[in-house]
Design an enzyme around this catalytic site. Sequence first.
Site, PDB file in Angstrom:
ATOM      1  N   GLN A 283       7.177  18.137  47.958  1.00 14.50           N
ATOM      2  CA  GLN A 283       5.761  18.453  47.895  1.00 14.50           C
ATOM      3  C   GLN A 283       5.296  18.535  46.440  1.00 14.50           C
ATOM      4  OE1 GLN A 283       3.486  18.663  50.241  1.00 14.50           O
ATOM      5  NE2 GLN A 283       4.876  18.354  51.977  1.00 14.50           N
ATOM      6  N   TYR A 316      11.666  13.640  59.938  1.00  5.05           N
ATOM      7  CA  TYR A 316      11.193  13.237  58.610  1.00  5.05           C
ATOM      8  C   TYR A 316      11.513  14.394  57.660  1.00  5.05           C
ATOM      9  CZ  TYR A 316       8.393  10.261  61.730  1.00  5.05           C
ATOM     10  OH  TYR A 316       7.972   9.404  62.723  1.00  5.05           O
ATOM     11  N   GLU A 340      16.252  12.129  58.848  1.00  5.57           N
ATOM     12  CA  GLU A 340      15.567  11.534  57.696  1.00  5.57           C
ATOM     13  C   GLU A 340      15.951  10.062  57.598  1.00  5.57           C
ATOM     14  OE1 GLU A 340      13.690  10.240  54.534  1.00  5.57           O
ATOM     15  OE2 GLU A 340      13.256  12.197  55.428  1.00  5.57           O
ATOM     16  N   ASP A 383       7.099  16.096  59.907  1.00  4.27           N
ATOM     17  CA  ASP A 383       6.314  15.987  58.679  1.00  4.27           C
ATOM     18  C   ASP A 383       6.365  14.524  58.240  1.00  4.27           C
ATOM     19  OD1 ASP A 383       4.997  16.324  56.287  1.00  4.27           O
ATOM     20  OD2 ASP A 383       6.626  17.376  55.285  1.00  4.27           O
ATOM     21  N   CYS A 410      -0.360  14.989  55.945  1.00  5.61           N
ATOM     22  CA  CYS A 410      -1.095  14.857  54.685  1.00  5.61           C
ATOM     23  C   CYS A 410      -2.265  13.892  54.819  1.00  5.61           C
ATOM     24  CB  CYS A 410      -0.169  14.405  53.557  1.00  5.61           C
ATOM     25  SG  CYS A 410       0.611  12.797  53.856  1.00  5.61           S
TER      26      CYS A 410
END
Length: 454
Positions: A283, A316, A340, A383, A410
């Site tokens: 982030q 993710y 991932e 995410d 996002c």
Amino acid sequence: MSSDTQTQAQTELIVDVGPVAHGGHCVARHEGRVVFVRHGIPGEKVRVRLTESGPDAKFWRGDVVEVLTASPDRVDHFWDLADSVRSWSHRHPPVGGAELGHIALGRQRSLKAEVLAEQLRRLAGVDLTHAEEGFTVEGAAGESGPKAAAGLAWRTRAGFAVTPAGKLGMHAHRSDTVLPVREMPLAVDAINALRLWDIDLQGIERVEVAAPANGSRPLVLLVPAPGTRAKRLSAVLAGLPEDVSVASFDPVKGEVLRLRGRTYVQESASGHDFRVTGDGFWQIHRDAPATLVGAVTGFLHDGGFLEPGAVVADLYAGAGLFTAPLADAVGETGSVLSVEGSPGTSRDARKNLHDAAQVEIVQGKVERVLREKARKFDAILLDPPRAGAGKAVVNHLVGAGPRAVAYVSCDPASFARDLGYFRQSGWDLAGLRAFDLYPHTHHMETVALLTPRG
């Protein structure tokens, strides 16, 4: 079209700025044609310089070059190079990355709330206007100090282009134009302290910088142009402070090569340390990890979905930002499946979580792993990247039969689209929070709790 506009070879228009839209612009109209205007505020009358136009185009794009009737929410831009009016007065476009810097911070957040509400209404059939106290976009948890209050010095990561003359630069919006920069007000002090603009960067195509909020050693990642010799890289290396790690990155091979120090940075969040290699995801906002982890675990804890012995999945998962606190919550009697897609980032997750026996780390595509690891989940966290999860992944999630899904996004458009897929499958939005983790830009972060209907 006015006569003074015609003298500008029809490259400028005077328009009334309409409502905000997703993507960092507002909607205006000129003779029935939609014009997407950047650097304006709803309700203003402005002169716009067209940056994309044409008689057959469905819509045009333009930058504000003069404000004829200003909004009371207009403020002086904090960064000359990103100020559209000032930049075009010097005959060049503004750099991207601070397209809302002319708007008071509180108004920025209300505009972002409008964008999110519009996307949810249009793409998911969800109406936020019935929220009891009105929906708001929140600031990051733990914001303090004058710079934070002004929405500055929050980026722990920054990417730069390089001018043909070898100077540090940034792109103008939707343009190949690279403008030299000598400051980045949105970046943390540790990035500006490197003074990358003083270094001859000839032979380098791109520079990525990471400076962890915990104060640990920064990393400068250089992307050399094809054919750049080792001697040129050594010259760039010599211009960087000795206490900074430096690596080169080959985007074709996806390889990170050590030049000095480490090829990774050491991040901290939720009582854990995280190794993040090269261009691995983390982030950007210095307070984003704590903000998002708090929102996610709050939703899942309050709903009774996250407790000792629970079975959860982190999709993710990156380097493990959410996996680690999920593992803490479920304890040794529970389990966490961490998925991932990036091989390098998945390797980081293995290192970061090597002592958590209840965590299973799998590298691969989410839908494939869910299919192969069929099990009953109490909760699933996802995410995804800006493009969202997509219909196929949503169908897999619904098919896995969890009691709840926590969705971190996002991008309001891809989130709203995916929420629509969930609702079509019999799920509802049980909780929603939005955070302004990208002040002075149009971006925001949302955290949602989704549960099966009934």
